[in-house]
Design an enzyme around this catalytic site. Structure first.
Site, PDB file in Angstrom:
ATOM      1  N   ASN A 143       7.931  12.006 -55.763  1.00 38.11           N
ATOM      2  CA  ASN A 143       9.116  11.538 -55.041  1.00 38.11           C
ATOM      3  C   ASN A 143      10.314  11.380 -55.964  1.00 38.11           C
ATOM      4  O   ASN A 143      11.447  11.603 -55.567  1.00 38.11           O
ATOM      5  CB  ASN A 143       8.819  10.237 -54.286  1.00 38.11           C
ATOM      6  N   GLU A 167      -1.785  11.531 -56.202  1.00 31.73           N
ATOM      7  CA  GLU A 167      -1.332  10.843 -57.412  1.00 31.73           C
ATOM      8  C   GLU A 167      -2.221   9.613 -57.608  1.00 31.73           C
ATOM      9  O   GLU A 167      -2.304   8.764 -56.715  1.00 31.73           O
ATOM     10  CB  GLU A 167       0.140  10.424 -57.273  1.00 31.73           C
ATOM     11  N   HIS A 176      -2.101   7.850 -54.064  1.00 27.29           N
ATOM     12  CA  HIS A 176      -0.981   8.303 -53.241  1.00 27.29           C
ATOM     13  C   HIS A 176      -1.241   9.690 -52.681  1.00 27.29           C
ATOM     14  O   HIS A 176      -1.207  10.683 -53.402  1.00 27.29           O
ATOM     15  CB  HIS A 176       0.315   8.279 -54.080  1.00 27.29           C
ATOM     16  N   SER A 203       4.232   4.506 -51.208  1.00 30.39           N
ATOM     17  CA  SER A 203       5.073   5.571 -51.767  1.00 30.39           C
ATOM     18  C   SER A 203       6.147   4.988 -52.662  1.00 30.39           C
ATOM     19  O   SER A 203       6.675   5.690 -53.515  1.00 30.39           O
ATOM     20  CB  SER A 203       5.799   6.325 -50.651  1.00 30.39           C
TER      21      SER A 203
HETATM   22  N1  LIG Z   1       4.141   9.012 -43.776  1.00 28.91           N
HETATM   23  C1  LIG Z   1       4.104   9.610 -44.961  1.00 28.91           C
HETATM   24  O1  LIG Z   1       4.497  10.775 -45.117  1.00 28.91           O
HETATM   25  C2  LIG Z   1       3.544   8.865 -46.145  1.00 28.91           C
HETATM   26  C3  LIG Z   1       3.160   9.604 -47.275  1.00 28.91           C
HETATM   27  C4  LIG Z   1       2.580   8.932 -48.354  1.00 28.91           C
HETATM   28  C5  LIG Z   1       2.435   7.566 -48.302  1.00 28.91           C
HETATM   29  N2  LIG Z   1       2.848   6.863 -47.196  1.00 28.91           N
HETATM   30  C6  LIG Z   1       2.617   5.407 -47.190  1.00 28.91           C
HETATM   31  O2  LIG Z   1       1.451   5.160 -46.409  1.00 28.91           O
HETATM   32  C7  LIG Z   1       1.551   3.873 -45.768  1.00 28.91           C
HETATM   33  C8  LIG Z   1       1.392   4.060 -44.274  1.00 28.91           C
HETATM   34  O3  LIG Z   1       2.371   4.948 -43.795  1.00 28.91           O
HETATM   35  P1  LIG Z   1       2.254   5.646 -42.361  1.00 28.91           P
HETATM   36  O4  LIG Z   1       3.320   6.680 -42.330  1.00 28.91           O
HETATM   37  O5  LIG Z   1       0.842   6.017 -42.093  1.00 28.91           O
HETATM   38  O6  LIG Z   1       2.672   4.417 -41.412  1.00 28.91           O
HETATM   39  P2  LIG Z   1       2.376   4.234 -39.845  1.00 28.91           P
HETATM   40  O7  LIG Z   1       3.465   3.357 -39.339  1.00 28.91           O
HETATM   41  O8  LIG Z   1       2.150   5.551 -39.174  1.00 28.91           O
HETATM   42  O9  LIG Z   1       0.989   3.439 -39.804  1.00 28.91           O
HETATM   43  C9  LIG Z   1       0.821   2.142 -40.300  1.00 28.91           C
HETATM   44  C10 LIG Z   1      -0.328   1.490 -39.541  1.00 28.91           C
HETATM   45  O10 LIG Z   1      -0.677   0.284 -40.216  1.00 28.91           O
HETATM   46  C11 LIG Z   1      -0.948  -0.717 -39.237  1.00 28.91           C
HETATM   47  N3  LIG Z   1      -0.748  -2.011 -39.892  1.00 28.91           N
HETATM   48  C12 LIG Z   1       0.432  -2.588 -40.256  1.00 28.91           C
HETATM   49  N4  LIG Z   1       0.199  -3.739 -40.897  1.00 28.91           N
HETATM   50  C13 LIG Z   1      -1.152  -3.898 -40.948  1.00 28.91           C
HETATM   51  C14 LIG Z   1      -2.001  -4.887 -41.517  1.00 28.91           C
HETATM   52  N5  LIG Z   1      -1.519  -5.945 -42.133  1.00 28.91           N
HETATM   53  N6  LIG Z   1      -3.334  -4.717 -41.392  1.00 28.91           N
HETATM   54  C15 LIG Z   1      -3.842  -3.635 -40.752  1.00 28.91           C
HETATM   55  N7  LIG Z   1      -3.084  -2.681 -40.194  1.00 28.91           N
HETATM   56  C16 LIG Z   1      -1.757  -2.795 -40.306  1.00 28.91           C
HETATM   57  C17 LIG Z   1       0.009  -0.416 -38.109  1.00 28.91           C
HETATM   58  O11 LIG Z   1      -0.464  -0.978 -36.880  1.00 28.91           O
HETATM   59  C18 LIG Z   1       0.029   1.113 -38.105  1.00 28.91           C
HETATM   60  O12 LIG Z   1      -0.958   1.642 -37.239  1.00 28.91           O
HETATM   61  C19 LIG Z   1       2.894   3.301 -46.199  1.00 28.91           C
HETATM   62  O13 LIG Z   1       2.683   2.495 -47.326  1.00 28.91           O
HETATM   63  C20 LIG Z   1       3.698   4.556 -46.574  1.00 28.91           C
HETATM   64  O14 LIG Z   1       4.719   4.283 -47.489  1.00 28.91           O
HETATM   65  C21 LIG Z   1       3.375   7.481 -46.117  1.00 28.91           C
END
Ligand SMILES: NC(=O)c1ccc[n+]([C@@H]2O[C@H](COP(=O)([O-])OP(=O)(O)OC[C@H]3O[C@@H](n4cnc5c(N)ncnc54)[C@H](O)[C@@H]3O)[C@@H](O)[C@H]2O)c1
Length: 381
Positions: free
Chosen positions: A192, A154, A142, A121
């Site tokens: 964003n 996106e 995205h 993000s």
């Molecule tokens: N939460 C949102 O609303 C949202 C929206 C759009 C984008 N994002 C982006 O999506 C990504 C994930 O966000 P999320 O909210 O799902 O996070 P989250 O914390 O819920 O999940 C992340 C997962 O990745 C795993 N992980 C971490 N490092 C790892 C690695 N090196 N290899 C494999 N697995 C690994 C963790 O164990 C965890 O289960 C981030 O980049 C975030 O910025 C989040």
């Protein structure tokens, strides 16, 4: 016609990875799911299926979706099993080092034609790609939370992303029932970034004592048709999350006054008032009856200021050639569930009113916060 993508890998089985895997599997793609935390990917698959079972029982989903997802999601315990993937989507922790390490590793596992995409993000797609060998097959993809529901995707191009990569991602997103919007890599991409004034100008009016938070929310919902007011939305998503997103965009753009985080957000976070999740933020939860104000009883300044700043920011993004005016309008509308995108707002409020509003605000705030985009008229079209 872009070549279809049938086999997909999803890395990270948290909130986003789980939603993305569900979406891909539902769309008939074989979807490999991996998480570094043992058991996490299996738990994510079980959650997808359990939620679907409940939805099927309530008549909200078809049994075929449950069956398809059960068959198509393949939990793997080793990234090496991604070798046959045609696309890998990364949804892991939001740090550049973790992401570049992962993609470097994937380059040794996947074929040179496999598209690698990040769901970041806030990080630069170009900077992640710079660490890689084949940068033309790298892009941002995205999704918005929940990925199965939100229409917008996106498709973010880094400086080296190939047209063919973009085209294949567009086709996939469209096939999955999404609306892809192509955007050039830039902090916060479209949604964003262009959402910042919705919160920022509302916060500024709260600081100035124009009205209480509940009144600002009520007037914006009433006059602009926004589904939630900015303060309700900040409380829902988390005051800390909103502050971090604002800070990250403010810093990435070199700290311009218009993105400066509000002292109110900093104060709430310092006090642990993080919104719904902590029981209090702008409001106390559970919340009593929510104020409603008829359009005629609203202070028109509230909508004019937020509307003017939303349009102005979108016009800056247009001026910087991040995307077409129509794409910006669609992205903001779908990404934030707004009734009107910024181009619609530009047309309904009118450019002269927008300019007057910004000039009036600049009389009392000379910091440069209300600098006017030179592309307002072109953006409105
Ligand atoms: N939460 C949102 O609303 C949202 C929206 C759009 C984008 N994002 C982006 O999506 C990504 C994930 O966000 P999320 O909210 O799902 O996070 P989250 O914390 O819920 O999940 C992340 C997962 O990745 C795993 N992980 C971490 N490092 C790892 C690695 N090196 N290899 C494999 N697995 C690994 C963790 O164990 C965890 O289960 C981030 O980049 C975030 O910025 C989040």
């Amino acid at each position: 016609m872009a070549e279809p993508i049938r086999i997909i890998g999803v890395v990270g089985a948290g909130v986003m990875g789980r939603g993305i895997a569900h979406l891909m599997a539902r769309g008939g793609r074989q979807t490999f799911l991996f998480d570094m935390m043992p058991g996490m990917a299996a738990k994510a698959k079980a959650t997808i299926l359990a939620e679907l079972e409940q939805r099927v029982a309530r008549g909200k989903a078809e049994i075929t979706e449950l069956k398809t997802c059960g068959e198509n999601i393949v939990v793997v315990g080793d990234l090496a099993e991604f070798a046959q993937c045609e696309l890998v989507i990364e949804a892991i922790i939001e740090t550049r080092d973790a992401k570049t390490d992962l993609f470097r590793n994937l380059e040794t596992i996947c074929s040179a034609t496999c598209i690698l995409a990040t769901n970041t993000s806030s990080l630069s797609v170009t900077e992640i790609a710079d660490a890689l060998q084949y940068r033309e097959r790298f892009a941002g993809l995205h999704f918005f939370n929940p990925a199965t529901v939100m229409k917008l995707v996106e498709v973010v191009s880094g400086s080296a992303t190939a047209d063919a990569t973009r085209a294949r991602l567009d086709t996939l997103a469209t096939d999955l029932g999404k609306t892809p919007v192509e955007v050039r890599d830039s902090p916060g991409f479209l949604v964003n970034r262009c959402a910042r004034p919705f919160y920022g100008e509302a916060l500024r009016m709260l600081e100035e004592g124009v009205a209480a938070a509940a009144t600002i929310d009520a007037c914006l919902k009433s006059m602009g048709g926004f589904p939630l007011g900015p303060f309700e939305l900040i409380d829902l998503v988390g005051v800390d999350i909103n502050l971090n997103a604002t800070r990250s965009i403010w810093r990435a753009f070199g700290r311009p006054p218009r993105f400066k985080p509000s002292a109110i957000l900093e104060q709430l976070v310092a006090e642990g008032r993080l919104g719904r999740k902590s029981g209090t933020g702008f409001f106390v939860y559970p919340r009593g009856p929510v104020e409603q104000i008829a359009i005629n009883d609203c202070n028109p300044e509230i909508f004019q200021r937020v509307g003017a700043m939303l349009v102005n920011e979108a016009a800056f993004a247009f001026e910087e050639k991040l995307a077409s005016a129509e794409a910006i309008n669609t992205a903001v509308k779908l990404g934030l569930n707004f009734k009107q995108g910024p181009r619609d707002l530009a047309r309904s409020i009118g450019i002269p009113t927008i300019i007057d509003t910004l000039k009036r605000c600049a009389l009392t705030d000379t910091s440069g916060r209300y600098v006017i985009s030179g592309s307002l008229a072109d953006f409105a079209g």
